[in-house]
Scaffold this motif. Structure first.
Motif, PDB file in Angstrom:
ATOM      1  N   LYS A  18      -1.219 -21.224  21.270  1.00 43.77           N
ATOM      2  CA  LYS A  18      -1.845 -20.201  22.426  1.00 43.77           C
ATOM      3  C   LYS A  18      -0.457 -20.807  23.995  1.00 43.77           C
ATOM      4  N   GLY A  19      -1.348 -21.561  24.983  1.00 42.91           N
ATOM      5  CA  GLY A  19      -0.789 -22.602  25.789  1.00 42.91           C
ATOM      6  C   GLY A  19       0.524 -22.681  25.798  1.00 42.91           C
ATOM      7  N   LEU A  20       1.290 -23.373  24.322  1.00 40.42           N
ATOM      8  CA  LEU A  20       2.669 -23.938  24.334  1.00 40.42           C
ATOM      9  C   LEU A  20       3.669 -22.221  24.747  1.00 40.42           C
ATOM     10  N   LEU A  21       3.191 -21.960  23.587  1.00 41.11           N
ATOM     11  CA  LEU A  21       3.861 -20.748  24.146  1.00 41.11           C
ATOM     12  C   LEU A  21       3.480 -19.841  25.400  1.00 41.11           C
ATOM     13  N   ALA A  22       2.456 -19.760  25.861  1.00 36.32           N
ATOM     14  CA  ALA A  22       2.973 -18.976  27.592  1.00 36.32           C
ATOM     15  C   ALA A  22       3.510 -19.879  27.787  1.00 36.32           C
ATOM     16  N   ALA A  23       3.156 -21.374  28.490  1.00 30.94           N
ATOM     17  CA  ALA A  23       4.811 -22.294  29.154  1.00 30.94           C
ATOM     18  C   ALA A  23       6.207 -21.961  28.944  1.00 30.94           C
ATOM     19  N   HIS A  24       6.125 -21.479  27.776  1.00 32.35           N
ATOM     20  CA  HIS A  24       8.066 -20.520  27.526  1.00 32.35           C
ATOM     21  C   HIS A  24       7.596 -19.440  27.612  1.00 32.35           C
ATOM     22  N   GLY A  25       6.987 -18.160  27.945  1.00 31.77           N
ATOM     23  CA  GLY A  25       7.131 -16.745  28.236  1.00 31.77           C
ATOM     24  C   GLY A  25       6.417 -15.839  27.606  1.00 31.77           C
ATOM     25  N   GLY A  40     -17.511 -21.012  12.254  1.00 32.83           N
ATOM     26  CA  GLY A  40     -17.042 -22.897  12.024  1.00 32.83           C
ATOM     27  C   GLY A  40     -17.056 -23.330  10.936  1.00 32.83           C
ATOM     28  N   GLY A  41     -17.742 -24.280  10.541  1.00 31.74           N
ATOM     29  CA  GLY A  41     -17.566 -24.646   9.413  1.00 31.74           C
ATOM     30  C   GLY A  41     -17.898 -24.018   8.753  1.00 31.74           C
ATOM     31  N   VAL A  42     -18.422 -22.549   8.304  1.00 30.37           N
ATOM     32  CA  VAL A  42     -19.373 -22.591   7.199  1.00 30.37           C
ATOM     33  C   VAL A  42     -17.921 -21.394   6.113  1.00 30.37           C
ATOM     34  N   LEU A  43     -16.911 -20.612   7.560  1.00 28.91           N
ATOM     35  CA  LEU A  43     -16.228 -20.006   6.428  1.00 28.91           C
ATOM     36  C   LEU A  43     -14.711 -20.844   6.730  1.00 28.91           C
ATOM     37  N   ALA A  44     -14.219 -21.785   5.546  1.00 26.92           N
ATOM     38  CA  ALA A  44     -12.816 -21.271   6.177  1.00 26.92           C
ATOM     39  C   ALA A  44     -11.331 -21.018   6.701  1.00 26.92           C
ATOM     40  N   MET A  45     -11.361 -20.140   8.145  1.00 30.91           N
ATOM     41  CA  MET A  45     -10.383 -19.099   8.813  1.00 30.91           C
ATOM     42  C   MET A  45      -9.724 -19.561   9.296  1.00 30.91           C
ATOM     43  N   ALA A  46      -8.536 -19.046   9.023  1.00 32.09           N
ATOM     44  CA  ALA A  46      -7.532 -19.473   9.628  1.00 32.09           C
ATOM     45  C   ALA A  46      -7.346 -18.973  10.941  1.00 32.09           C
ATOM     46  N   ILE A  47      -6.217 -19.335  11.540  1.00 34.06           N
ATOM     47  CA  ILE A  47      -6.167 -18.310  13.280  1.00 34.06           C
ATOM     48  C   ILE A  47      -5.323 -18.796  13.311  1.00 34.06           C
ATOM     49  N   ASN A  48      -4.268 -16.866  12.585  1.00 33.04           N
ATOM     50  CA  ASN A  48      -3.055 -16.461  12.993  1.00 33.04           C
ATOM     51  C   ASN A  48      -2.413 -16.624  14.618  1.00 33.04           C
ATOM     52  N   VAL A  49      -1.622 -17.080  14.770  1.00 33.52           N
ATOM     53  CA  VAL A  49      -0.708 -16.333  15.507  1.00 33.52           C
ATOM     54  C   VAL A  49      -0.036 -15.528  15.800  1.00 33.52           C
ATOM     55  N   LEU A  50       0.246 -14.826  16.569  1.00 33.57           N
ATOM     56  CA  LEU A  50       0.991 -13.608  16.368  1.00 33.57           C
ATOM     57  C   LEU A  50       1.814 -13.555  17.951  1.00 33.57           C
ATOM     58  N   VAL A  51       2.397 -12.514  17.684  1.00 32.57           N
ATOM     59  CA  VAL A  51       3.656 -12.836  18.300  1.00 32.57           C
ATOM     60  C   VAL A  51       4.609 -11.763  17.861  1.00 32.57           C
ATOM     61  N   ARG A  52       5.576 -10.993  19.093  1.00 31.83           N
ATOM     62  CA  ARG A  52       6.139  -9.888  19.219  1.00 31.83           C
ATOM     63  C   ARG A  52       6.674 -10.010  18.037  1.00 31.83           C
ATOM     64  N   GLU A  53       8.109  -9.330  17.172  1.00 28.88           N
ATOM     65  CA  GLU A  53       8.793  -9.760  16.590  1.00 28.88           C
ATOM     66  C   GLU A  53      10.322 -10.651  16.877  1.00 28.88           C
ATOM     67  N   GLU A  54      10.025  -9.890  17.907  1.00 28.61           N
ATOM     68  CA  GLU A  54      11.505 -10.320  18.718  1.00 28.61           C
ATOM     69  C   GLU A  54      11.549 -11.929  19.317  1.00 28.61           C
ATOM     70  N   ALA A  56       9.055 -13.689  17.783  1.00 26.88           N
ATOM     71  CA  ALA A  56       9.549 -14.589  16.738  1.00 26.88           C
ATOM     72  C   ALA A  56      10.348 -16.341  16.367  1.00 26.88           C
ATOM     73  N   GLU A  57      11.509 -15.952  16.603  1.00 25.99           N
ATOM     74  CA  GLU A  57      12.513 -17.093  15.914  1.00 25.99           C
ATOM     75  C   GLU A  57      12.538 -17.648  17.307  1.00 25.99           C
ATOM     76  N   LYS A  58      12.461 -17.481  18.014  1.00 31.81           N
ATOM     77  CA  LYS A  58      12.089 -18.429  20.062  1.00 31.81           C
ATOM     78  C   LYS A  58      10.484 -19.157  19.441  1.00 31.81           C
ATOM     79  N   ALA A  59       9.788 -18.656  19.459  1.00 31.59           N
ATOM     80  CA  ALA A  59       8.369 -19.150  19.192  1.00 31.59           C
ATOM     81  C   ALA A  59       7.956 -20.207  18.327  1.00 31.59           C
ATOM     82  N   LYS A  60       9.002 -19.851  16.929  1.00 32.42           N
ATOM     83  CA  LYS A  60       8.848 -20.591  15.193  1.00 32.42           C
ATOM     84  C   LYS A  60       9.392 -21.840  15.923  1.00 32.42           C
TER      85      LYS A  60
END
Length: 72
Positions: A18-25, A40-54, A56-60
């Motif tokens: 999140k910080g890296l993407l914010a640094a790039h606007g 915590g470790g009880v559930l293995a739940m991934a944290i999804n990184v969501l951005v606006r569709e427009e 997405a390409e730059k963020a990737k």
């Protein structure tokens, strides 16, 4: 529209991305962050990184340009 561009293993990694993407606007939102911190470790739940569709390409591109973990 909001799209998922990455998944993180924990809240710390999610905040780093999140910080890296914010640094790039690019605003991003972390999905499942609260659940991951709550259970915590009880559930293995991934944290999804969501951005606006427009953003997405730059963020990737930004995430793909990060150095590999453990690479020297």
């Amino acid at each position: 529209m909001i799209v998922n561009i990455a998944s993180c293993k924990d809240a710390f990694e999610g905040e780093m991305v999140k910080g890296l993407l914010a640094a790039h606007g690019i605003d991003c939102f972390l999905q499942n962050e609260s659940m991951s911190q709550l259970y915590g470790g009880v559930l293995a739940m991934a944290i999804n990184v969501l951005v606006r569709e427009e953003d997405a390409e730059k963020a990737k591109e930004i995430l793909d340009s990060r150095p590999e973990e453990g690479a020297d």
